[in-house]
Every structure is written in C-alpha cells, then in structure tokens.
Design a protein around this motif. Sequence first.
Motif, short mmCIF file in Angstrom:
data_model
loop_
_atom_site.label_atom_id
_atom_site.label_comp_id
_atom_site.label_asym_id
_atom_site.label_seq_id
_atom_site.Cartn_x
_atom_site.Cartn_y
_atom_site.Cartn_z
N GLY A 53 0.81 -1.21 0.00
CA GLY A 53 0.00 0.00 0.00
C GLY A 53 0.85 1.25 0.00
O GLY A 53 2.05 1.23 -0.22
N VAL A 54 0.21 2.36 0.27
CA VAL A 54 0.88 3.65 0.24
C VAL A 54 1.57 3.88 1.57
O VAL A 54 0.96 3.74 2.64
CB VAL A 54 -0.15 4.78 -0.02
CG1 VAL A 54 0.52 6.14 -0.02
CG2 VAL A 54 -0.89 4.51 -1.31
N PRO A 55 2.86 4.23 1.56
CA PRO A 55 3.55 4.48 2.82
C PRO A 55 3.03 5.74 3.50
O PRO A 55 2.64 6.71 2.85
CB PRO A 55 5.02 4.62 2.41
CG PRO A 55 5.00 4.95 0.97
CD PRO A 55 3.74 4.37 0.41
N PHE A 56 3.01 5.72 4.81
CA PHE A 56 2.55 6.85 5.60
C PHE A 56 3.75 7.72 5.94
O PHE A 56 4.73 7.25 6.50
CB PHE A 56 1.87 6.34 6.88
CG PHE A 56 1.45 7.42 7.81
CD1 PHE A 56 0.34 8.19 7.53
CD2 PHE A 56 2.16 7.69 8.95
CE1 PHE A 56 -0.08 9.20 8.38
CE2 PHE A 56 1.78 8.70 9.81
CZ PHE A 56 0.65 9.45 9.53
N HIS A 57 3.67 8.99 5.60
CA HIS A 57 4.76 9.93 5.92
C HIS A 57 4.29 10.83 7.04
O HIS A 57 3.37 11.64 6.89
CB HIS A 57 5.11 10.76 4.68
CG HIS A 57 5.62 9.95 3.54
ND1 HIS A 57 6.86 9.37 3.54
CD2 HIS A 57 5.04 9.57 2.37
CE1 HIS A 57 7.04 8.71 2.41
NE2 HIS A 57 5.94 8.80 1.69
N TYR A 58 4.91 10.67 8.17
CA TYR A 58 4.56 11.46 9.35
C TYR A 58 5.23 12.82 9.27
O TYR A 58 6.43 12.90 9.05
CB TYR A 58 4.99 10.72 10.61
CG TYR A 58 4.71 11.51 11.87
CD1 TYR A 58 3.41 11.61 12.36
CD2 TYR A 58 5.74 12.12 12.56
CE1 TYR A 58 3.15 12.32 13.50
CE2 TYR A 58 5.48 12.83 13.71
CZ TYR A 58 4.19 12.93 14.18
OH TYR A 58 3.92 13.63 15.31
N VAL A 59 4.46 13.85 9.45
CA VAL A 59 4.99 15.20 9.45
C VAL A 59 4.78 15.77 10.84
O VAL A 59 3.65 15.90 11.32
CB VAL A 59 4.28 16.08 8.40
CG1 VAL A 59 4.82 17.50 8.43
CG2 VAL A 59 4.39 15.46 7.03
N ALA A 60 5.87 16.10 11.51
CA ALA A 60 5.79 16.67 12.85
C ALA A 60 5.41 18.14 12.78
O ALA A 60 5.92 18.89 11.95
CB ALA A 60 7.13 16.50 13.56
N HIS A 61 4.51 18.57 13.64
CA HIS A 61 4.09 19.98 13.67
C HIS A 61 4.70 20.69 14.82
O HIS A 61 4.79 20.40 15.89
CB HIS A 61 2.56 20.11 13.74
CG HIS A 61 1.90 19.62 12.50
ND1 HIS A 61 1.79 20.39 11.37
CD2 HIS A 61 1.32 18.44 12.19
CE1 HIS A 61 1.15 19.72 10.44
NE2 HIS A 61 0.85 18.51 10.92
#
Length: 67
Positions: free
Chosen positions: A59-67
């Motif tokens: 599937g599509v990889p999840f890219h975590y973006v820190a805020h």
Amino acid sequence: MKESRRDPYRTDFATWSGRMERYIVRGIILLATLLILSQLLLQSPAVRRLLTTTDDSEGVPFHYVAH
C-alpha cells in the motif's frame, strides 16, 4: 555360523550409512548457509526491490509530518 554371515552386511551398512550421514550434514549446512545469506541480502533495499514484490503490495507508505 549365522552371525558370521551377517557381519559383511553390517559393515556394508555402516559404511553406507556413514556416507549418507555426511551427505545429509553437508546438505543441512548448505541450506542453513543459503538461508542466512538470503536473509542478509534482503536487508538491502536495492536487493529487496529486485527480489520481492511485497513492498509494492503493502500500500501507500505513511509519511509522518511533525508539527
């Protein structure tokens, strides 16, 4: 008399089984070595991309973006 006739069969079997045991042990060592090498190769992303399609199927990889 009976026991002396069986001795050649016992020595022949002991020789044969010793030889077969060495072949089996060598086969086990070869297979264990191949298993270890294949697992080491699969640690490399470039090699894993060539050898397997599992990463594409996940599937599509999840890219975590820190805020």
